[in-house]
Design an enzyme around this catalytic site. Sequence first.
Site, PDB file in Angstrom:
ATOM      1  N   HIS A 271     -37.793 -13.389  10.307  1.00  0.00           N
ATOM      2  CA  HIS A 271     -36.849 -14.551   9.931  1.00  0.00           C
ATOM      3  C   HIS A 271     -35.215 -14.189  10.116  1.00  0.00           C
ATOM      4  O   HIS A 271     -34.785 -13.173   9.650  1.00  0.00           O
ATOM      5  CB  HIS A 271     -36.988 -14.953   8.438  1.00  0.00           C
ATOM      6  CG  HIS A 271     -36.096 -15.988   8.167  1.00  0.00           C
ATOM      7  ND1 HIS A 271     -35.276 -15.819   7.121  1.00  0.00           N
ATOM      8  CD2 HIS A 271     -36.298 -17.419   8.515  1.00  0.00           C
ATOM      9  CE1 HIS A 271     -34.666 -16.837   6.846  1.00  0.00           C
ATOM     10  NE2 HIS A 271     -35.198 -17.880   7.438  1.00  0.00           N
ATOM     11  N   HIS A 318     -25.951 -18.253  11.462  1.00  0.00           N
ATOM     12  CA  HIS A 318     -26.409 -19.082  10.419  1.00  0.00           C
ATOM     13  C   HIS A 318     -25.639 -20.130  10.075  1.00  0.00           C
ATOM     14  O   HIS A 318     -24.493 -19.770   9.607  1.00  0.00           O
ATOM     15  CB  HIS A 318     -26.589 -18.017   9.192  1.00  0.00           C
ATOM     16  CG  HIS A 318     -27.717 -18.656   8.280  1.00  0.00           C
ATOM     17  ND1 HIS A 318     -27.774 -18.106   7.041  1.00  0.00           N
ATOM     18  CD2 HIS A 318     -28.844 -19.454   8.283  1.00  0.00           C
ATOM     19  CE1 HIS A 318     -28.756 -19.052   6.296  1.00  0.00           C
ATOM     20  NE2 HIS A 318     -29.281 -19.943   7.205  1.00  0.00           N
TER      21      HIS A 318
END
Length: 802
Positions: A271, A318
């Site tokens: 992830h 992110h």
Amino acid sequence: MDPKGFYLYWINQSKETEFLDIATIRDTRAGKYAKLPKHPKVRNVFNMDFPDSHHLAKALTIVTGPDTVNLTYHNFFAAKEVAQTWADDILAIAYNTLRANAYLLIMILIFHLSILKMFPADKKRVEAALAAANLPKGKFDTIKPDVFTEAAFKTFILHLCPRPEINEIFTSFTKGKGFMTKEMLTKFLNEKQRDSRLNEELFPLVRPEQVKNLIEKYEPSSSNASRGQISPEGLMFYLMGSETSVVKLDKLAQSHDMTQPIPHYFIKSSHNTYLTAGQLTGVSSPEMYRQCLLAGCRCLELDCWKGKPPDEEPIITHGFTMTTEILFKDVIEAIAESAFKTSKYPVVLSFENHVDSVKQQEKMAHYCRTIFGDALLVDLLEKYPLKPGHPMPSPSELMGKILIKNKKSSTPASKPDQAKKASSPEQANEAADTSESNQAADPNQPAPANPEANDREEHDDHDEQDEEKMKNSDEGTAGQEVTAYEEMSALVNYVQPNKFISFENAAKKNKSFVISSFVETKGESLIAKNAVDWVEYNKRQMSRIYPKGTRVDSSNYSPQPFWTAGCQFVALNYQTMDFPMQLNMALFEFNGRTGYLLKHDVVRRSDKKFDPFTDRIDTIIASTLTIKIYSGQFLSDKHVKTGVEVELIGLPKDPKRKYRTKWSTTPNGINPEWNEEPFVFEKILLPEMAYLRLVVQEEGGKFLGHRIIPLDALQTGFQHICLRSESNMPLTLPSVFVHIEVKDYIPAAFAGTDLHTYRHIDCFLLDFSDALFNPVKTTKPPKTEVELNAQMHVINACSNAL
């Protein structure tokens, strides 16, 4: 490299020999992938800036490190060209080193520092052991390699780390004799070192010739060996040898059937692969993609965002955080370099795509096609059309291929306004799913418009709102992906993401190529309420689980509950080596580190339903695990008390108790003992999906080492369990000496029944219950006296109960 393949060595600029433990090697890079010196003077020495210098062919980089983040690059420039195959051979040896050779490794350490520095808390003990081995023990004395022979090493070890517990085991079996005869050792091996569940015809007892060979190999006294006898020291060296590896070596080799549909496998998954630290700040790095692939990962995540003018290069980062940005192209190049170095089986790239620009999506597709080349799976396999009811291809059929997981439009649009128009019911459903997903993130906000058509100020307002939603949402930015335009959509085939609506809806559509992603909290809810339905779903198609967005420290959830539900892609944060990650790393060591593990048939078979919360599984005989902790070896270089914690990880109804030894009676990090009763885990329902975890700590709670081993890979008998670091790297010397016994579980009602008879009872019970619900069938007549006794035992028990 040394002849046995345990270390590399070279002469440095100071004319000193340097050594590198090969077990620490994570990657080797030759040619264009090697790191080149940046200093102009160094580049000039090797004529690196001239086109015809062929410098790339002479460069080699060896990457080492304790985990995926903290890396050291050893850069070499050779006199001759470095073959890529030579670099690959080094890596293959490093990844297949199963057990450290203590003798060689101590020799290496001695070149670097004195033995006294290795064990500073036990100076007197070290000096006495050196004296017993006739080795120099002065503070400034050096030990020459020709003096430190293997015989001297064994004498040194026996005095540095005496093993009274092995002497006691030896004495109990020899009844006071100072040696074991060949017959005694044969009995010891067949009674103490053998799995009692093994069939003697398929797995014969140890033969005299085998015992003779073991004595000759491990007995230090040649006169004893010539008489067919083994001493306590010989038994100790046998118990430390390769024949007593606590892990069944055939389980480590690739042994699973790789020809079944991909949904039938657990697949090692990452992830937010690009992150090196927390989820809100820190550095993103293409190196993380290399390291995850090298660790056997087969599913990577790419969070893609629109690049800024003037280059407008797509980036990976992110979203709405302070993490750094990296170029999408650099990541694709890193993946292309490392995708199939340690596993040849397919890689899935999970795109979380926020690039709402046709031009930049076209760039992304172009990079994938040109950099991956033939490895990118674009065309469907003829046998596997994308139609309801058709299975997925197998890992073997997709070997060496990269698959893209990205949103796919049923009629891909080349322009943003076209993408908004649904031209088929399926496309309309997809649009509704997307809208539903966005509204789920914030019910007060409409579906986002195309940012390319928005005013910058309005776009900034949306950024602030999205950032706030992301910070407070379990899903993070996962529910805010944009439309897939034509070029990207064309790359998507066998792994098509779709919003999960219900298990009934998925069963009705029956599309094995559709995958749904679940944040861990949603997944936990489904396990609690719909575990059986989810297992059925995962037999047909795929699930991906990911950590909730509020795990800003990059911690991980436990993967075990999701494995028991049959979820294939259980994605974890690889930059954090916590317990869930340790469990994940330990499990995927098996099947040749391919990154694929065939699921147990209870979570694959279409004719049976499996409930993870059951307390009995048809066709499976439960197991009982008994483990006695005897002692530790080289656990710490300090004077500390130590203890061992033992835990079983399995199904919800498996024994959950953690056992702990008491702290060792004296501060002793070299050879502590624990003389306690064995720990028993009585009824393990599905041994093939249970794991033994052993952790060693100092009295204050400091971690010293651990090991996690699947129950079906455990060797029974007396074993030395070599410990691992927190990042699952083998530790050179620390180990724990134990006795392990795994037996079939016998309920209290059948106490006193031997295992052979109980197995027949258990099988007859299954036939008996089947006959109750299928009256046409009859139970099989008994063929032997044992089977007859077993059936009579059941009939009498049923009669008494009635």
